[in-house]
Motif scaffolding. Sequence first.
Motif, short mmCIF file in Angstrom:
data_model
loop_
_atom_site.label_atom_id
_atom_site.label_comp_id
_atom_site.label_asym_id
_atom_site.label_seq_id
_atom_site.Cartn_x
_atom_site.Cartn_y
_atom_site.Cartn_z
N ASN A 73 -5.99 -0.34 -4.63
CA ASN A 73 -4.48 -0.67 -4.99
C ASN A 73 -3.44 0.21 -4.52
O ASN A 73 -2.40 -0.01 -4.79
N GLY A 74 -3.85 1.01 -3.41
CA GLY A 74 -2.84 1.65 -2.71
C GLY A 74 -2.22 2.68 -3.66
O GLY A 74 -1.38 3.34 -3.30
N THR A 95 -4.25 7.60 -1.77
CA THR A 95 -4.68 7.67 -0.22
C THR A 95 -5.56 8.73 0.03
O THR A 95 -5.23 10.00 -0.45
N THR A 118 1.78 10.97 3.19
CA THR A 118 2.89 9.83 3.28
C THR A 118 4.08 10.93 2.85
O THR A 118 4.02 11.14 1.63
N ALA A 178 -4.05 4.23 3.19
CA ALA A 178 -4.27 3.60 1.91
C ALA A 178 -5.12 2.51 1.86
O ALA A 178 -6.04 2.15 2.75
N ASP A 220 0.74 12.65 -2.64
CA ASP A 220 0.03 11.99 -1.46
C ASP A 220 0.59 12.78 -0.11
O ASP A 220 1.86 12.58 0.05
N ARG A 243 5.36 8.49 -4.43
CA ARG A 243 4.63 9.22 -5.46
C ARG A 243 4.29 10.51 -5.00
O ARG A 243 3.62 10.72 -3.79
N THR A 244 4.51 11.52 -5.62
CA THR A 244 4.31 13.03 -5.00
C THR A 244 2.69 12.95 -5.17
O THR A 244 1.99 12.21 -5.90
N ASN A 287 0.94 -1.18 0.03
CA ASN A 287 0.14 -0.10 0.18
C ASN A 287 0.91 1.19 0.00
O ASN A 287 0.36 2.40 0.11
N PHE A 288 2.20 1.31 -0.28
CA PHE A 288 2.85 2.40 -0.07
C PHE A 288 2.70 3.01 -1.50
O PHE A 288 2.69 2.19 -2.47
N PRO A 289 2.42 4.31 -1.52
CA PRO A 289 2.14 5.05 -2.71
C PRO A 289 3.49 5.25 -3.68
O PRO A 289 4.02 6.25 -3.38
N THR A 290 3.75 4.49 -4.31
CA THR A 290 4.89 4.04 -5.10
C THR A 290 5.02 4.97 -6.37
O THR A 290 4.01 4.81 -7.09
N LEU A 291 6.20 5.46 -6.75
CA LEU A 291 6.32 5.96 -7.96
C LEU A 291 7.03 4.88 -8.91
O LEU A 291 8.02 4.61 -8.60
N PRO A 292 6.02 4.33 -9.77
CA PRO A 292 6.49 2.94 -10.50
C PRO A 292 7.42 3.28 -11.82
O PRO A 292 7.06 2.91 -12.84
N LEU A 310 0.09 3.75 -14.62
CA LEU A 310 -0.03 2.56 -13.59
C LEU A 310 -1.44 2.62 -13.21
O LEU A 310 -2.25 1.66 -13.02
N GLN A 329 2.54 12.32 -12.14
CA GLN A 329 3.72 12.03 -12.83
C GLN A 329 3.17 10.98 -13.80
O GLN A 329 2.10 10.35 -13.89
N GLU A 384 4.45 8.17 -15.28
CA GLU A 384 4.66 6.72 -14.77
C GLU A 384 3.36 6.66 -14.03
O GLU A 384 2.75 5.35 -14.31
N THR A 385 3.09 7.43 -13.08
CA THR A 385 1.73 7.01 -12.21
C THR A 385 0.63 7.02 -13.17
O THR A 385 -0.30 6.35 -12.84
#
Lengths: 346, 569
Positions: free
Chosen positions: B43-44, B47, A207, B52, A204, A201-202, A67-72, B16, B10, B12-13
């Motif tokens: 899907n997190g 938030t 976090t 999340a 959020d 990810r910016t 659930n971490f808001p990741t920059l993929p 996704l 972004q 990339e986001t």
Amino acid sequence: MKIFKSRNTANSFFLLKDEPQAIIFDKSSKPLWLLKDGSKHNTTCLHCTEKYCLQFSPLEIQPPLKNFPTLPIKEVCPSGALKWDDKRQCPTVDSQKCIQCGFCVKRCPAKAIYFQNGIHVSMETNNINVYQNSGRENDSELHDKQMAYLKSLPFQALNISEYSSVIREIYGKLIHADSSVRELFVRNLLIILGIPTSLRRTGDVYTRMDAIYKIGSKVGPLEIEFGQDTLSASRRILDDIAILHTRYKLDKMIQLPLVVCLTLPNARQGYWQVIRDIKKVEKISISTITVGVLLIFLWHAEKLNINIDDYYIDYDNMSMRAVAESQLKIKIPIAEGFLGLLEPQK
Amino acid sequence: MLRFRNPGTQFETQLLAFRQVYSALGEQAIFGLEDIAKALATNGLMTAYGYAGNDALQLSKTEQESKNSTLMNAKMYAEVFRMLGWVTPATANSSYPLAFTYIGAHIALSDDDCSKLYEQCVLGINNPTEFSGKMHYEEKTRFFTSALKSLVSLDGVMYKHELCLGPMSVDDQDKAKYQTMLKRIRNLRGNYERLKVAFEKLANNLGMKTTPVDNCTRLPIALMKHCNWIQKVTNSTLYNKSMVCLQITEHGKEIVKQTSQMKDLRLDEFQKYDKKKQCALIRLGIYSMLERAGYDISEVSTVIAQDKKLCADVLKGQEILFSPYQTIRRFLIEEALGIHFGTAQVSEANNNDTNTKTQTQHSNQIHIFSPANYSSTQKGASDREETELRNEILKLHKNGYSSKAIVKHLMEKYEDATQKEFYPLIATIFRILGFSCSYSRPGDNGARWDAIIDHSESSIPIEIKSPTEERHISIKAIRQALENKIILLSRRTHITQPSTSSLAVGYFLPNERAEVDSLIDAIHKTYGYNIGVFGFSTLLDLAVTCVTQDKTLKFAALSAVRGVINENI
Ligand code: SF4
Ligand code: SF4
């Protein structure tokens, strides 16, 4: 409904005729494959299906925390300098953008990318030790096997005596880089060192940490501080720990907080005392490591067993030289105080 | 002028997020913002209120404000997806709900980064479209080819405001207008003042301030950078001053070359053709986008050949540049391709049973203004600063100023106070309230409190932000208050207890109230410390009460306060 497939994927890779015994690197030429019969051949890009130099696999960029808001971001090259050239069918380096971090060099199993006054890609269509796959049934499997084998070959793209000068050059470029480049740089460096790391990810606002990373089963917040404001980094880390503790149910005592900086703060800066205060009052050890030390690990070690816990330094001991040297098992040829890499500059 | 809204995420986001929405809702979905929000939160990827996953929406439901922010977030994504033609309005006459598109399905189901298809989608953006009824602008243009072409004509470099004055404000197929536009920009060059005046005039004509006009360039610049068409460079020749400008890349030039040889089909022309031809043009448009993006479309080569023949008079041997989903509604497109999207039932967005537990802010904020918190014990001798402030308050009071008016007067007086003035002032006010408070010299090493209330058992460190540093207290000040607490406990320069508050004082209360509240709460849960936050007016209000009623504040009213202390209104 017909969903079309991309033309450029797979199927165009090359295979080795003979697997090299070793890779030879001498500053004056391209890296060479040394074959069993003693012959030497220039390395060349094999158009590997995974495109290791360009992108991480989904597994490699999976967030270490659910659930971490990741920059993929998949890209290996933090500055956008490395791109796939459709015409030549190999990666190309935009030397204007390249910061010479060597990530792509380290990632290419074939050793087709190398340092030589900048970063170069070796692409030889007429290389006699390779042939193009022709769609035979087990070509794919053979290719994977060959890449795995190539990966296992030791290779040192830089001489230890060059470390200081290359680091100086990279630092010069990083200082002027966008913050997104810097953050990606740190993330990719850690991932290549085998430490799963995710940038936040910016957008959020709840976090706030720059990133999180994982070593073994332990996860920690990571703050990236390339400027002088290290005190703000220690403050942000405390905030991060609280967020992980409350929102992600990660007990503060099992977290591994880490500050990655370009140069260590000077001895007189408040950072060192505050880190000690936090340890004393909260029993939380915030580790500090410089980009330079991580780069030395990247270039020097084949397999890395970096132990972040050991990089706890504070007002009582501001040097990470001893611990880095014992982990690398070398004497690091970098002068005391140089760029604040291993100990503060002053 | 074209108005581009900032996407706020972004690229990339976006990709996704889109893939998650697609897989969560299914390709046949008809969906609204709430469905997008739910798919992203599960899907997190999004938030809400910092939580999340599914918690996000449950919490959001309880607080309209954060629910709105969640939906805003979803809307931001939806707008980007729609702009790129990955989703489209499901019905014939309203913007929502949405359905997926054939191009969207390719984005969702491909396993690479789709950067080339993305590029095609950016090239597909054009105006007017069948959806542009509600737009505030009327320019007829395919903006990105027009912008790149302008860049080439203008020596490869442009300043961002030239985009607004140029390609964003011109019909690109009107040759005369287009040339005039280029000429106009050339004439502006060489003198920054001229550019500035022209830009201000443009904003004025649009009825906008200059900043929002400037903001309209952010998205196009980001998109062009993302497609590797331009790069930022510092240029000092255009306007004889050093400016960050946009320079076209080799790839950008290549795109200009390619697109200039294509048949650029726009809505008005498209609408002139009969249905049979329209369907052929739709197929040609979509398949050519996919082909240029590197998809292997050999399977449909016969269809393409037939369509090309049918449209020979339109194409005149050229390749077509036409993105149907970004130009017309979906029905004819689906008919032309023989596919169907949006066949699922309209989702009942509000159908998930909500758990209306109310979330309260767990702060032990004391009602600091309650009479019980004041004691009538007079305080000891006053120093000079204190006497001065007291006298000022008393004088205003005598002159008939209400408490509120006194506070307002003093607020205005110190509106522009610097650290040097503000730190001592805050310490003075705390002394007026009855505490022994001293301040540290500003700049006296960052790692310490700005003022401290000295107490025999429970000293309170104070972090101060003057209005010239930040008008509203921010997260930063809260973090510093936490650090002050830890330093005080560690270095023991004054006696204190872990449970004693650490204060943050600023001019206005935080703007990002929810963030600050949640951080204070998290700090309490994690470290057990109480952080209390005061705005300047709150402190002044307390001071006025103490001075005019000859009272002091009880220490207990302050020593365990946690959270943002609301103004006494
Ligand atoms: S340079 Fe190396 S890693 Fe990159 S595609 Fe070629 S073989 Fe693969
Ligand atoms: S050396 Fe680093 S910056 Fe240069 S191309 Fe390789 S990965 Fe990119």
